[in-house]
Design a protein around this motif. Structure first.
Motif, PDB file in Angstrom:
ATOM      1  N   LYS A 104      45.767 -11.716 -15.948  1.00  0.00           N
ATOM      2  CA  LYS A 104      44.784 -11.406 -14.910  1.00  0.00           C
ATOM      3  C   LYS A 104      43.625 -10.532 -15.392  1.00  0.00           C
ATOM      4  O   LYS A 104      42.520 -10.629 -14.864  1.00  0.00           O
ATOM      5  N   ASP A 105      43.884  -9.661 -16.367  1.00  0.00           N
ATOM      6  CA  ASP A 105      42.839  -8.746 -16.829  1.00  0.00           C
ATOM      7  C   ASP A 105      42.193  -9.193 -18.135  1.00  0.00           C
ATOM      8  O   ASP A 105      40.963  -9.192 -18.250  1.00  0.00           O
ATOM      9  N   LEU A 106      43.005  -9.551 -19.128  1.00  0.00           N
ATOM     10  CA  LEU A 106      42.446  -9.851 -20.444  1.00  0.00           C
ATOM     11  C   LEU A 106      41.915 -11.270 -20.584  1.00  0.00           C
ATOM     12  O   LEU A 106      40.830 -11.469 -21.152  1.00  0.00           O
ATOM     13  N   ILE A 107      42.658 -12.255 -20.096  1.00  0.00           N
ATOM     14  CA  ILE A 107      42.198 -13.647 -20.245  1.00  0.00           C
ATOM     15  C   ILE A 107      40.791 -13.844 -19.675  1.00  0.00           C
ATOM     16  O   ILE A 107      39.940 -14.450 -20.339  1.00  0.00           O
ATOM     17  N   PRO A 108      40.462 -13.332 -18.485  1.00  0.00           N
ATOM     18  CA  PRO A 108      39.081 -13.499 -18.002  1.00  0.00           C
ATOM     19  C   PRO A 108      38.035 -12.844 -18.918  1.00  0.00           C
ATOM     20  O   PRO A 108      36.956 -13.394 -19.126  1.00  0.00           O
ATOM     21  N   LEU A 109      38.368 -11.687 -19.482  1.00  0.00           N
ATOM     22  CA  LEU A 109      37.441 -11.029 -20.401  1.00  0.00           C
ATOM     23  C   LEU A 109      37.284 -11.831 -21.686  1.00  0.00           C
ATOM     24  O   LEU A 109      36.173 -12.001 -22.196  1.00  0.00           O
ATOM     25  N   PHE A 110      38.410 -12.339 -22.213  1.00  0.00           N
ATOM     26  CA  PHE A 110      38.348 -13.163 -23.426  1.00  0.00           C
ATOM     27  C   PHE A 110      37.574 -14.452 -23.169  1.00  0.00           C
ATOM     28  O   PHE A 110      36.766 -14.870 -23.993  1.00  0.00           O
ATOM     29  N   THR A 111      37.817 -15.073 -22.033  1.00  0.00           N
ATOM     30  CA  THR A 111      37.142 -16.337 -21.709  1.00  0.00           C
ATOM     31  C   THR A 111      35.631 -16.146 -21.636  1.00  0.00           C
ATOM     32  O   THR A 111      34.866 -16.949 -22.158  1.00  0.00           O
ATOM     33  N   LYS A 112      35.205 -15.081 -21.004  1.00  0.00           N
ATOM     34  CA  LYS A 112      33.783 -14.837 -20.811  1.00  0.00           C
ATOM     35  C   LYS A 112      33.074 -14.359 -22.076  1.00  0.00           C
ATOM     36  O   LYS A 112      31.912 -14.690 -22.307  1.00  0.00           O
ATOM     37  N   ASN A 113      33.772 -13.588 -22.922  1.00  0.00           N
ATOM     38  CA  ASN A 113      33.105 -12.920 -24.033  1.00  0.00           C
ATOM     39  C   ASN A 113      33.526 -13.369 -25.433  1.00  0.00           C
ATOM     40  O   ASN A 113      32.818 -13.079 -26.394  1.00  0.00           O
ATOM     41  N   CYS A 114      34.670 -14.042 -25.548  1.00  0.00           N
ATOM     42  CA  CYS A 114      35.226 -14.288 -26.884  1.00  0.00           C
ATOM     43  C   CYS A 114      35.556 -15.756 -27.167  1.00  0.00           C
ATOM     44  O   CYS A 114      35.281 -16.255 -28.260  1.00  0.00           O
ATOM     45  N   ALA A 115      36.190 -16.423 -26.222  1.00  0.00           N
ATOM     46  CA  ALA A 115      36.665 -17.800 -26.429  1.00  0.00           C
ATOM     47  C   ALA A 115      35.523 -18.788 -26.211  1.00  0.00           C
ATOM     48  O   ALA A 115      35.598 -19.684 -25.387  1.00  0.00           O
ATOM     49  N   LEU A 116      34.471 -18.601 -26.979  1.00  0.00           N
ATOM     50  CA  LEU A 116      33.269 -19.417 -26.857  1.00  0.00           C
ATOM     51  C   LEU A 116      33.169 -20.341 -28.068  1.00  0.00           C
ATOM     52  O   LEU A 116      33.706 -20.041 -29.129  1.00  0.00           O
ATOM     53  N   SER A 117      32.479 -21.434 -27.933  1.00  0.00           N
ATOM     54  CA  SER A 117      32.303 -22.378 -29.030  1.00  0.00           C
ATOM     55  C   SER A 117      31.735 -21.673 -30.252  1.00  0.00           C
ATOM     56  O   SER A 117      30.751 -20.948 -30.166  1.00  0.00           O
ATOM     57  N   GLY A 118      32.397 -21.862 -31.381  1.00  0.00           N
ATOM     58  CA  GLY A 118      31.962 -21.230 -32.623  1.00  0.00           C
ATOM     59  C   GLY A 118      32.479 -19.824 -32.807  1.00  0.00           C
ATOM     60  O   GLY A 118      32.278 -19.221 -33.846  1.00  0.00           O
ATOM     61  N   CYS A 119      33.132 -19.289 -31.800  1.00  0.00           N
ATOM     62  CA  CYS A 119      33.677 -17.930 -31.905  1.00  0.00           C
ATOM     63  C   CYS A 119      35.200 -18.008 -31.973  1.00  0.00           C
ATOM     64  O   CYS A 119      35.735 -18.493 -32.947  1.00  0.00           O
ATOM     65  N   HIS A 120      35.895 -17.569 -30.931  1.00  0.00           N
ATOM     66  CA  HIS A 120      37.355 -17.517 -30.949  1.00  0.00           C
ATOM     67  C   HIS A 120      37.985 -18.609 -30.088  1.00  0.00           C
ATOM     68  O   HIS A 120      38.990 -18.394 -29.423  1.00  0.00           O
ATOM     69  N   ALA A 121      37.369 -19.787 -30.130  1.00  0.00           N
ATOM     70  CA  ALA A 121      37.908 -20.969 -29.456  1.00  0.00           C
ATOM     71  C   ALA A 121      38.502 -21.881 -30.529  1.00  0.00           C
ATOM     72  O   ALA A 121      38.367 -21.613 -31.730  1.00  0.00           O
ATOM     73  N   ASP A 122      39.157 -22.954 -30.119  1.00  0.00           N
ATOM     74  CA  ASP A 122      39.716 -23.908 -31.078  1.00  0.00           C
ATOM     75  C   ASP A 122      38.651 -24.324 -32.089  1.00  0.00           C
ATOM     76  O   ASP A 122      37.519 -24.633 -31.716  1.00  0.00           O
ATOM     77  N   GLY A 123      39.033 -24.312 -33.351  1.00  0.00           N
ATOM     78  CA  GLY A 123      38.109 -24.677 -34.407  1.00  0.00           C
ATOM     79  C   GLY A 123      37.204 -23.535 -34.838  1.00  0.00           C
ATOM     80  O   GLY A 123      36.409 -23.680 -35.753  1.00  0.00           O
ATOM     81  N   GLY A 124      37.318 -22.402 -34.175  1.00  0.00           N
ATOM     82  CA  GLY A 124      36.506 -21.234 -34.506  1.00  0.00           C
ATOM     83  C   GLY A 124      37.294 -20.247 -35.355  1.00  0.00           C
ATOM     84  O   GLY A 124      38.115 -20.633 -36.179  1.00  0.00           O
ATOM     85  N   HIS A 125      37.064 -18.998 -35.117  1.00  0.00           N
ATOM     86  CA  HIS A 125      37.684 -17.929 -35.889  1.00  0.00           C
ATOM     87  C   HIS A 125      38.942 -17.407 -35.212  1.00  0.00           C
ATOM     88  O   HIS A 125      38.984 -17.264 -33.995  1.00  0.00           O
TER      89      HIS A 125
END
Length: 127
Positions: free
Chosen positions: A39-60
């Motif tokens: 509830k707290d971390l996943i929304p923050l990761f989704t908005k700020n980190c799990a982006l294309s080319g960053c920390h999403a599949d195929g990223g870092h």
């Protein structure tokens, strides 16, 4: 002449000191609640980190998409429950490890630093 040299040296020091950029964000509001990974971390990761080319599949690594984030953080060596402030993920967020995260974003969006640290201090549970 001596005053001019001293003034020039002082001015040079002040100008050089003003040119440095410090990405370290050590100040953070304390989180005084039980942090929910879902509830707290996943929304923050989704908005700020799990982006294309960053920390999403195929990223870092770590991969921070909601279905892989917990396993990636906890089994990838990014979390240190024994010394939470020495956790790799936390040190990247506050900028003591380079590059400071989130890359190209604002420092500490949504108090991600405080939430991640509190979550690790609370045992890094998959809750």
């Amino acid at each position: 002449m001596k005053k001019i040299i001293i003034a020039t040296v002082v001015l040079a020091i002040l100008l050089l000191a003003g040119c440095a950029k410090d990405d370290t964000v050590t100040l953070r509001p304390v989180v005084n609640k039980t942090v929910s990974f879902q509830k707290d971390l996943i929304p923050l990761f989704t908005k700020n980190c799990a982006l294309s080319g960053c920390h999403a599949d195929g990223g870092h690594a770590p991969y921070l998409a909601s279905t892989k984030a917990y396993a990636s953080l906890t089994s990838g060596g990014f979390v240190n429950v024994g010394s939470p402030e020495k956790s790799i993920v936390y040190e990247h967020l506050i900028g003591t490890l380079s590059p400071a995260m989130p890359m190209g974003g604002t420092s500490n969006p949504g108090n991600i630093n405080g939430y991640v640290l509190a979550w690790i201090q609370q045992g890094a549970k998959n809750n």
